[in-house]
Design an enzyme around this catalytic site. Structure first.
Site, PDB file in Angstrom:
ATOM      1  N   LEU A  32      -2.299  11.657 -40.119  1.00 26.26           N
ATOM      2  CA  LEU A  32      -2.332  11.151 -38.779  1.00 26.26           C
ATOM      3  C   LEU A  32      -1.654  10.610 -37.358  1.00 26.26           C
ATOM      4  CD1 LEU A  32      -2.967  12.025 -34.964  1.00 26.26           C
ATOM      5  CD2 LEU A  32      -5.360  12.014 -35.542  1.00 26.26           C
ATOM      6  N   ILE A  33      -0.542  10.150 -37.360  1.00 28.30           N
ATOM      7  CA  ILE A  33       0.355   8.775 -36.911  1.00 28.30           C
ATOM      8  C   ILE A  33       0.570   8.795 -34.946  1.00 28.30           C
ATOM      9  CG2 ILE A  33       2.613   7.787 -36.915  1.00 28.30           C
ATOM     10  CD1 ILE A  33       3.189   9.554 -39.960  1.00 28.30           C
ATOM     11  N   GLY A  78       2.343   7.759 -31.572  1.00 23.56           N
ATOM     12  CA  GLY A  78       3.444   7.605 -31.241  1.00 23.56           C
ATOM     13  C   GLY A  78       4.726   7.510 -32.836  1.00 23.56           C
ATOM     14  N   SER A 132       7.506   9.298 -31.855  1.00 24.90           N
ATOM     15  CA  SER A 132       8.714   9.569 -31.007  1.00 24.90           C
ATOM     16  C   SER A 132      10.511   8.727 -31.404  1.00 24.90           C
ATOM     17  CB  SER A 132       8.762   9.586 -29.591  1.00 24.90           C
ATOM     18  OG  SER A 132       9.058   8.135 -29.453  1.00 24.90           O
ATOM     19  N   SER A 133       9.489   7.766 -32.245  1.00 26.61           N
ATOM     20  CA  SER A 133      10.882   6.500 -32.575  1.00 26.61           C
ATOM     21  C   SER A 133      10.571   5.812 -33.155  1.00 26.61           C
ATOM     22  CB  SER A 133      11.531   6.008 -31.425  1.00 26.61           C
ATOM     23  OG  SER A 133      10.397   5.182 -30.657  1.00 26.61           O
ATOM     24  N   SER A 164       0.873  -6.847 -36.867  1.00 22.71           N
ATOM     25  CA  SER A 164       2.590  -7.726 -36.424  1.00 22.71           C
ATOM     26  C   SER A 164       2.651  -8.941 -37.182  1.00 22.71           C
ATOM     27  CB  SER A 164       2.440  -7.595 -34.903  1.00 22.71           C
ATOM     28  OG  SER A 164       4.069  -8.406 -35.057  1.00 22.71           O
ATOM     29  N   TYR A 209       0.373 -10.101 -26.252  1.00 21.65           N
ATOM     30  CA  TYR A 209       0.694  -9.342 -27.952  1.00 21.65           C
ATOM     31  C   TYR A 209       0.460  -9.878 -28.556  1.00 21.65           C
ATOM     32  CZ  TYR A 209       3.758  -7.090 -31.150  1.00 21.65           C
ATOM     33  OH  TYR A 209       4.377  -6.288 -31.805  1.00 21.65           O
TER      34      TYR A 209
END
Ligand code: NAP
Length: 298
Positions: free
Chosen positions: A10-11, A13, A15-16, A150, A163
Site C-alpha cells: 500500500l503506497i 501518492g 501519481s508521480s 528526507s 518542511y
C-alpha cells in the site's frame, strides 16, 4: 539473503515521482500494489500499468476517516481478513508513506496556517496511515512500514524550515515506532532522499503564502532565505537523483534479512548527513564537560 515471495503493497501518492517509481518496480516483480491517488484520471492511469496487479484507491492523506477506510478495503480485497475477492494476497505486507510536499519560506515569514497544512500532510497524514494499518500487521505479527522522510529530516536549510520540521517530526515518530513494534514482528524503515528529479520541485513545492507579502523581510533574509530559494529554483529539474534507481535501492533494502532503520538516497544526501553528524559529534565532545556537569552532585 533476500525474499522473493510476491508481496502486497500500500503506497500513498503514486501519481508521480518516488511513489510511482516504487510502485512500478514492485509491479515489474509481479507484486500487488494498492497505490493511492487523488483523482479518477490518476486512478485510471495507475491501474493501466498492470491491470491484474494494480489498484488505485482515492485518498487525501489528511482525511483520517478515509485513511482507515482505505486500509480496511485493501485488507478485505487482498485477503488479509480472510477470503478476498480482489487481486489476492494475504493483507498489507508493506505500507509506504510517500505522499508529501515541500513548503518553501523562511521561518519568520511563514504563516501558521501554511505551517499547519505542511504538518497535516507530511506528519499527520503518515501517522493516520500507520495507525490505520498497524492493527492488521500486529494481528499477523508481520509487516514493514516505510516512511519517505528526507535528508531534510536530518539537516536544516534556510527557506525549508517548516518542511524540515515536518520531516524531523516524522523521523522522531518513526524511530520511536520502530522500537515499539519490533517485538511484534513489524519492521520499520525511513528513506532519506537528497535531490531527486520528480515533480517535487514543480507542483509539489508550495511557497509560503506570506512569502511574497513581506518585502519588509527581504533585505534582512536575502543572504540566507533568499539565496537558498534562488538555489532551489535553479536546481529544479536538474536534480542528480533518478527516482527509478531510488526505487531499486529501496527494494534492495526491504529485501534484506535485516533492513536498515534509515536508508539515505543520493550522494548529496550521504554528504550532508555525514557533515551534520560529524559536526554534531564535535559539538557533543567540545561541550561534554558542561553537559555532564548538570547532574545532582551526590
Ligand atoms: P511528487 O512527484 O510531486 O509526488 C508527490 C506525491 O504526493 C503525489 O502523488 C501527490 O499526489 C501526493 N500527495 C501530495 N499531497 C497529498 C495528500 N494530501 N494526499 C495524498 N497524496 C498527496 O514528489 P516526490 O519527490 O515523488 O515526493 C514524494 C515524497 O518524497 C515526499 O514525501 C517528499 O517529501 C519526499 N522527498 C522528495 C525529494 C525529492 O527531491 N524529490 C527529496 C526528499 C524527500 P497528487 O498528484 O494528487 O498531487
Amino acid at each position: 539473503m533476500t525474499t522473493t515471495r510476491p508481496r502486497t503493497w500500500l503506497i500513498t501518492g503514486v501519481s508521480s515521482g518516488f511513489g510511482r517509481a516504487l510502485a512500478q518496480a514492485a509491479l515489474d516483480r509481479g507484486e500487488r500494489v494498492w497505490g493511492t491517488v487523488r483523482s479518477e484520471a490518476d486512478a485510471d492511469a495507475f491501474r493501466a500499468l498492470a491491470p491484474d496487479l494494480a489498484r488505485a484507491p482515492i485518498l487525501d492523506v489528511t482525511d483520517e476517516t478515509a485513511a482507515h477506510r482505505v486500509a480496511a478495503a485493501v485488507e478485505a480485497d487482498s485477503g488479509g481478513m480472510g477470503g478476498g475477492g480482489g487481486i489476492g494476497g494475504g493483507g498489507i505486507d508493506i505500507l509506504v508513506n510517500n505522499a508529501g510536499y515541500g513548503l518553501v519560506g523562511g521561518v519568520e515569514e511563514t504563516s501558521l496556517a501554511d505551517a499547519r497544512a505542511q504538518f497535516e500532510v507530511n506528519v499527520f497524514g503518515a501517522l493516520a496511515m500507520m495507525q490505520a494499518v498497524l492493527p492488521y500487521m500486529r494481528g499477523r505479527r508481520a509487516g514493514h512500514i516505510v516512511n519517505i522522510t528526507s535528508v531534510s529530516g536530518l539537516v536544516g536549510w534556510p527557506s525549508l524550515g517548516l518542511y524540515s520540521g515536518s520531516k524531523f517530526a516524522l523521523e522522531g515518530i518513526t524511530e520511536t515506532l520502530a522500537q515499539e513494534v519490533a517485538p511484534l514482528g513489524i519492521k520499520v524503515t525511513m528513506v532519506e532522499p537528497g535531490g531527486f528529479r520528480t515533480d517535487f520541485a514543480g507542483r509539489s513545492r508550495k511557497r509560503s503564502a506570506a512569502d511574497t507579502d513581506r518585502p519588509d523581510l527581504a533585505a534582512d533574509y536575502d543572504a540566507t532565505v533568499g539565496a537558498c530559494k534562488r538555489i532551489l529554483a535553479s536546481h529544479a529539474g536538474q536534480e542528480r537523483g533518478d527516482p527509478a534507481r531510488a526505487a531499486l535501492a529501496i527494494l534492495k533494502a526491504l529485501d534484506a534479512e535485516t533492513p536498515p532503520l534509515r536508508l539515505l538516497l543520493g550522494e548529496d544526501a550521504v554528504g550532508y548527513a555525514t557533515m551534520k553528524l560529524t559536526r554534531q559529534l564535535a559539538d557533543i565532545e567540545a561541550w561534554r564537560a558542561v553537559s555532564v556537569d548538570t547532574d545532582f552532585q551526590a
